[in-house]
Write a protein that holds these residues in place. Structure first.
Motif, PDB file in Angstrom:
ATOM      1  N   LYS A  70      -5.876  -0.998  -6.514  1.00  0.00           N
ATOM      2  CA  LYS A  70      -7.072  -0.449  -5.873  1.00  0.00           C
ATOM      3  C   LYS A  70      -6.840   1.010  -5.481  1.00  0.00           C
ATOM      4  O   LYS A  70      -5.969   1.314  -4.671  1.00  0.00           O
ATOM      5  CB  LYS A  70      -7.416  -1.279  -4.638  1.00  0.00           C
ATOM      6  CG  LYS A  70      -8.722  -0.920  -3.959  1.00  0.00           C
ATOM      7  CD  LYS A  70      -8.922  -1.738  -2.689  1.00  0.00           C
ATOM      8  CE  LYS A  70      -8.915  -3.227  -2.949  1.00  0.00           C
ATOM      9  NZ  LYS A  70      -9.187  -3.999  -1.694  1.00  0.00           N
ATOM     10  N   ALA A  81      -7.038   7.383   5.304  1.00  0.00           N
ATOM     11  CA  ALA A  81      -6.456   6.399   4.385  1.00  0.00           C
ATOM     12  C   ALA A  81      -5.595   5.351   5.076  1.00  0.00           C
ATOM     13  O   ALA A  81      -5.421   4.251   4.559  1.00  0.00           O
ATOM     14  CB  ALA A  81      -5.635   7.118   3.310  1.00  0.00           C
ATOM     15  N   SER A 104      -4.698  10.258  -0.917  1.00  0.00           N
ATOM     16  CA  SER A 104      -5.327   9.066  -0.359  1.00  0.00           C
ATOM     17  C   SER A 104      -4.372   7.890  -0.441  1.00  0.00           C
ATOM     18  O   SER A 104      -3.247   7.987   0.024  1.00  0.00           O
ATOM     19  CB  SER A 104      -6.660   8.726  -1.015  1.00  0.00           C
ATOM     20  OG  SER A 104      -7.335   7.799  -0.203  1.00  0.00           O
ATOM     21  N   SER A 114      -9.781   0.766   5.658  1.00  0.00           N
ATOM     22  CA  SER A 114     -10.025   1.624   4.498  1.00  0.00           C
ATOM     23  C   SER A 114      -9.981   0.847   3.187  1.00  0.00           C
ATOM     24  O   SER A 114     -10.673   1.187   2.227  1.00  0.00           O
ATOM     25  CB  SER A 114      -9.020   2.781   4.459  1.00  0.00           C
ATOM     26  OG  SER A 114      -7.702   2.309   4.264  1.00  0.00           O
ATOM     27  N   SER A 115      -9.185  -0.225   3.138  1.00  0.00           N
ATOM     28  CA  SER A 115      -9.057  -1.012   1.903  1.00  0.00           C
ATOM     29  C   SER A 115     -10.355  -1.700   1.515  1.00  0.00           C
ATOM     30  O   SER A 115     -10.594  -1.961   0.331  1.00  0.00           O
ATOM     31  CB  SER A 115      -7.959  -2.066   2.062  1.00  0.00           C
ATOM     32  OG  SER A 115      -6.693  -1.474   2.116  1.00  0.00           O
ATOM     33  N   THR A 116     -11.178  -2.028   2.507  1.00  0.00           N
ATOM     34  CA  THR A 116     -12.400  -2.787   2.227  1.00  0.00           C
ATOM     35  C   THR A 116     -13.683  -2.006   2.484  1.00  0.00           C
ATOM     36  O   THR A 116     -14.736  -2.387   1.994  1.00  0.00           O
ATOM     37  CB  THR A 116     -12.434  -4.072   3.080  1.00  0.00           C
ATOM     38  OG1 THR A 116     -12.283  -3.730   4.468  1.00  0.00           O
ATOM     39  CG2 THR A 116     -11.302  -5.010   2.671  1.00  0.00           C
ATOM     40  N   SER A 160       0.834  -1.200   0.000  1.00  0.00           N
ATOM     41  CA  SER A 160       0.000   0.000   0.000  1.00  0.00           C
ATOM     42  C   SER A 160       0.866   1.246   0.000  1.00  0.00           C
ATOM     43  O   SER A 160       1.851   1.336   0.738  1.00  0.00           O
ATOM     44  CB  SER A 160      -0.917   0.019   1.224  1.00  0.00           C
ATOM     45  OG  SER A 160      -1.780  -1.101   1.224  1.00  0.00           O
ATOM     46  N   ARG A 208     -13.857   3.164  -3.321  1.00  0.00           N
ATOM     47  CA  ARG A 208     -12.657   2.670  -4.000  1.00  0.00           C
ATOM     48  C   ARG A 208     -12.987   2.217  -5.419  1.00  0.00           C
ATOM     49  O   ARG A 208     -14.135   1.999  -5.766  1.00  0.00           O
ATOM     50  CB  ARG A 208     -12.023   1.511  -3.215  1.00  0.00           C
ATOM     51  CG  ARG A 208     -12.957   0.336  -3.015  1.00  0.00           C
ATOM     52  CD  ARG A 208     -12.552  -0.528  -1.819  1.00  0.00           C
ATOM     53  NE  ARG A 208     -13.427  -1.687  -1.665  1.00  0.00           N
ATOM     54  CZ  ARG A 208     -14.607  -1.655  -1.051  1.00  0.00           C
ATOM     55  NH1 ARG A 208     -15.059  -0.520  -0.552  1.00  0.00           N
ATOM     56  NH2 ARG A 208     -15.345  -2.746  -0.947  1.00  0.00           N
ATOM     57  N   ILE A 260      -8.128   4.105  -3.458  1.00  0.00           N
ATOM     58  CA  ILE A 260      -8.953   4.215  -2.259  1.00  0.00           C
ATOM     59  C   ILE A 260      -9.107   5.676  -1.856  1.00  0.00           C
ATOM     60  O   ILE A 260      -8.116   6.397  -1.716  1.00  0.00           O
ATOM     61  CB  ILE A 260      -8.327   3.417  -1.096  1.00  0.00           C
ATOM     62  CG1 ILE A 260      -8.152   1.957  -1.495  1.00  0.00           C
ATOM     63  CG2 ILE A 260      -9.186   3.520   0.165  1.00  0.00           C
ATOM     64  CD1 ILE A 260      -7.309   1.160  -0.520  1.00  0.00           C
ATOM     65  N   SER A 294     -11.335  -0.728  -8.112  1.00  0.00           N
ATOM     66  CA  SER A 294     -10.364  -1.817  -8.277  1.00  0.00           C
ATOM     67  C   SER A 294     -10.234  -2.197  -9.741  1.00  0.00           C
ATOM     68  O   SER A 294     -11.227  -2.281 -10.465  1.00  0.00           O
ATOM     69  CB  SER A 294     -10.787  -3.045  -7.469  1.00  0.00           C
ATOM     70  OG  SER A 294     -10.872  -2.754  -6.094  1.00  0.00           O
ATOM     71  N   ASN A 310     -13.820   1.764   2.487  1.00  0.00           N
ATOM     72  CA  ASN A 310     -13.872   3.098   1.882  1.00  0.00           C
ATOM     73  C   ASN A 310     -14.350   3.043   0.437  1.00  0.00           C
ATOM     74  O   ASN A 310     -14.317   1.988  -0.207  1.00  0.00           O
ATOM     75  CB  ASN A 310     -12.493   3.754   1.922  1.00  0.00           C
ATOM     76  CG  ASN A 310     -12.234   4.460   3.239  1.00  0.00           C
ATOM     77  OD1 ASN A 310     -12.829   4.143   4.253  1.00  0.00           O
ATOM     78  ND2 ASN A 310     -11.310   5.414   3.222  1.00  0.00           N
TER      79      ASN A 310
END
Length: 219
Positions: free
Chosen positions: A155, A129, A188, A134-136, A97, A140, A157, A142, A138
């Motif tokens: 991804k 962020a 972000s 936040s990865s799942t 990330s 986003r 975000i 992909s 927020n």
């Protein structure tokens, strides 16, 4: 250096506000408090220049290598860990990330050449962020790129400040390494999901440049 097309509207609005407030200030405030008008001018000029800087595209010598994955964004590496992807792969992946601060360049680029086999926008929250969820959770977007047997997911975000994700890719497109993938307005985070066992060439807290820094080496 050039200005990205995503910034034209924002910069135009900011310039109009800058002009209006300064005209008001110098017509109605400067007679009594000239120093205050100049202070307002300097503060507003700083804010305008800062907004323009959000959309800058600096001149760079890009890195091209069919056996390498290139960083898709400017920023700082904040995560390198194995995780279970629940969106596309449904198995374990190696996640890297990159956190993009408001001071970073905001364009996102393709880490490798290949075919776009998945492109999906997800509504969501606007957690900071660096929040683990936040990865799942927020907002986003992909994208999965495939070259031969290699598939990676990139991804974009949104965060607490960045609430505008732009993505240019659609399934079936053939894209080139370092071409523009999209843009995240006002910073972000970008996650890259790699096959487990991929050799990562960056380290935690390392500052990276999109289109330049080698992220990983393909098997």
């Amino acid at each position: 250096m050039t200005i990205h097309k995503e910034g034209y509207k924002s910069i135009a609005i900011a310039t109009l506000i800058f002009s209006f407030l300064n005209v008001f200030s110098f017509f109605f405030i400067s007679a009594s408090f000239p120093w205050l008008s100049w202070l307002i001018f300097m503060v507003l000029l700083g804010l305008l220049l800062f907004i323009i800087s959000f959309f800058r595209i600096p001149n760079r010598v890009m890195t091209f290598d069919d056996n390498k994955l290139i960083c898709p964004a400017d920023g700082k590496v904040v995560v390198i860990e194995e995780m279970t992807d629940i969106e596309y792969f449904k198995d374990k992946r190696l996640q890297v990330s990159i956190f993009m601060s408001p001071a970073n360049v905001h364009v996102n680029r393709n880490p490798m050449s290949g075919e776009v086999i998945y492109s999906q926008y997800h509504k969501g929250k606007f957690l900071v962020a660096w929040h683990p969820k936040s990865s799942t959770e927020n907002e986003r977007h992909s994208v999965v790129l495939q070259k031969g047997d290699t598939k990676i997911l990139v991804k974009q975000i949104a965060g607490a400040v960045a609430k505008r994700i732009v993505n240019y890719l659609q399934p079936g497109m053939n894209v080139m390494q370092n071409e523009e993938l999209g843009f995240i307005k006002f910073g972000s985070r970008v996650d890259i999901l790699l096959p487990v066992g991929t050799k990562v060439n960056v380290s935690l807290n390392q500052a990276v440049k999109g289109g330049v820094t080698v992220l990983a080496t393909l098997s």
